[in-house]
Design an enzyme around this catalytic site. Sequence first.
Site, PDB file in Angstrom:
ATOM      1  CE  LYS A  39       2.578   6.132  -3.411  1.00 24.11           C
ATOM      2  NZ  LYS A  39       3.637   6.119  -2.380  1.00 24.11           N
TER       3      LYS A  39
ATOM      4  NE  ARG B  48       0.099   0.599   1.284  1.00 23.26           N
ATOM      5  CZ  ARG B  48      -0.674   1.591   0.873  1.00 23.26           C
ATOM      6  NH1 ARG B  48      -0.334   2.293  -0.219  1.00 23.26           N
ATOM      7  NH2 ARG B  48      -1.776   1.921   1.522  1.00 23.26           N
TER       8      ARG B  48
END
Length: 274
Positions: free
Chosen positions: A221, A255
């Site tokens: 991210k 995740r």
Amino acid sequence: MAVLHCGAFTLDLSRPRVMGIVNVTADSFSDGGRYLDPGRAIEHGLRLAADGADLVDVGGESTRPGAAPVPEAEEAARVIPVVEALARQGVAVSVDTMKPGVMRRALDAGCAMVNDVAGFRAPGAVEAVAGAAAGLCVMHMKGTPATMQAQAHYGDVVAEVRDYLVGRARALEAAGVARERIALDPGFGFAKDSAHNVALFAGLPTIAAAGYALLVGLSRKRLLGEITGRPVGERAAASVAAALLAVQNGASIVRVHDVRETVDALKVLLALKP
């Protein structure tokens, strides 16, 4: 013993678990378009399971900031064949969707978890999942992927995210969902700027203390790019480091895109930590 019930699968959370990512999309921030073909998506999901993923999360609609919604029929056409194929192979499949109609079809196709970035707020979402046996992941997000970054305003981001997640979990429990089916995801990067994300990471133990399984997704991210200066395709090491730190701060499930590397790193952490 803490467990997460996901349909036919029961995850023992006495050790951290890994969720692998399969984006059956054209525009996801990390690998959009790479697995849009169902055959490639199925192959990738099987590879992630072989690499040690406890869950394989299949999504047919990008949730990157600014992403446009995908019609329900198109999203279902992308994900349901992948879910069916992976489930037939014994993979614990999670479906990343906000749409009750897709949730129902995925449950019929054999999915083990429904992962909803909207926290089961859509009309009919709670009803779609409550009577099933699948695990349910409740994520925090303000607005929609298209609008969320304009809503990144908080007084106390940790308290507000925790209270929202617990409130949604209790709504599920009120509908008959067992606590052992529920996981909470703080939603890093969803309606949160860098300062919010850093504060939220430090507050993970507070959210974990709510007593539900805690799922953390930081893989590749923007925050990791801001910290390292690396483009999205060069954030594997940063992603593994973030996953390890998340586990040390109370995460039950991480995740990730880089499953094999994360699984190996977690084995080292568990073997060598004091």
